[in-house]
Design an enzyme around this catalytic site. Sequence first.
Site, short mmCIF file in Angstrom:
data_model
loop_
_atom_site.label_atom_id
_atom_site.label_comp_id
_atom_site.label_asym_id
_atom_site.label_seq_id
_atom_site.Cartn_x
_atom_site.Cartn_y
_atom_site.Cartn_z
N GLU A 172 0.85 -1.19 0.00
CA GLU A 172 0.00 0.00 0.00
C GLU A 172 0.89 1.25 0.00
OE1 GLU A 172 -3.56 -0.28 -0.07
OE2 GLU A 172 -2.72 -2.20 -0.61
N ASP A 183 -4.97 -3.77 6.19
CA ASP A 183 -5.39 -4.19 4.84
C ASP A 183 -6.08 -5.57 4.88
OD1 ASP A 183 -4.74 -3.99 1.63
OD2 ASP A 183 -4.30 -5.99 2.39
N LYS A 187 -10.13 -6.58 4.20
CA LYS A 187 -10.54 -7.63 3.24
C LYS A 187 -11.37 -8.70 3.94
CE LYS A 187 -6.42 -6.98 0.35
NZ LYS A 187 -4.99 -7.32 0.28
N GLY A 285 -0.39 -7.07 -6.68
CA GLY A 285 0.43 -6.78 -7.87
C GLY A 285 -0.42 -6.13 -8.94
#
Length: 336
Positions: A172, A183, A187, A285
Amino acid sequence: MLGLGHVGGALARRLVEDADAVTRAANRPIRLEAVAVARPQGRSAPAPLMAADQLLALPGLDAVVELVGGLEPAHTYIKGALSAGLEVITANKQVIAAHGPALARLGRLRFEASVASAIPIVETLADTLAPDRIRSIVGILNGTTNSILGAIAAGASYAEALADAQRRGLAEADPSADVDAHDPAAKLAILAMLAFRRRIDPSHIERVGIRSLGPVQLAAARQRGFVIKLIAAATTHDGATIEADVRPRLVPDDAAMARVDGAMNAIALDAQYAGSLVLQGPGAGPDAAASAVLADLVRAAKDAPASAGTLLASLADQPAATVAPLGLKNPYPAAS
Ligand code: HSE
């Protein structure tokens, strides 16, 4: 498109260089009309560069792709676009975890790229597995920390390992979102909302990051036949109470999860009828994330239902569920 970082750049390239395949998949061309960046001077893109407010005021847009990341101004942009009747596609886990249910009530919102990048988990939970009952989710949901733990175990320093993840476009903008587990917690909140159909406040998910782990801890685990992985896990028995957390866990080195390396992610689901499912693939990615954004763009072009958005919208009036940490309980045998 709002934002032209690693993911935005990869998406712009796909839309131009892979236009034939995109047109075939969508049954119509998808044209990038404009790109918004904070400082357009000296940047180049395959569409006119402008400020975000200018872009959002353009006539004739069908959809806005938000790839700015972070809570603000991304949240305001998404809200504005949805309120103006535009469809929104985003990779922004922070905004979806914190505001997804309220935003999804405003219009069509798609967010496949917000969790585990190329792994098609968001629409799978909201659509394919919707009639089932998901009892647990266990996974590796952060490519940066997974890469860092592997690199340190192989002899790299923390600084080298983080710099490598940044160079590869995994981390990030503020990498503390990765290493302190904000993060993967965001999620996990998104996946748990879709799986358990309860509204979850991501700040209620206990997080332990990887800062306390170094070569000594990793080698000691290895000697005992384990690898240390940052595991995100959530379970529920009846939907009323949810146990969830993100923390480093010992995984036996012969378990499938132990071999999920680098930027790969894996998600194990325990579904009452479908059984045990494991989805694995590139979880971070530029190309992996752009692939998921493009999947949503194609669905938007085909006017396909936005199942995950519709599901989140249905949770908007719920009070946030009570979330207790799993702690030392083993969340699911597949992770061990
Ligand atoms: N920083 C995130 C990760 C990017 O490392 O997993 C993908 O969401």
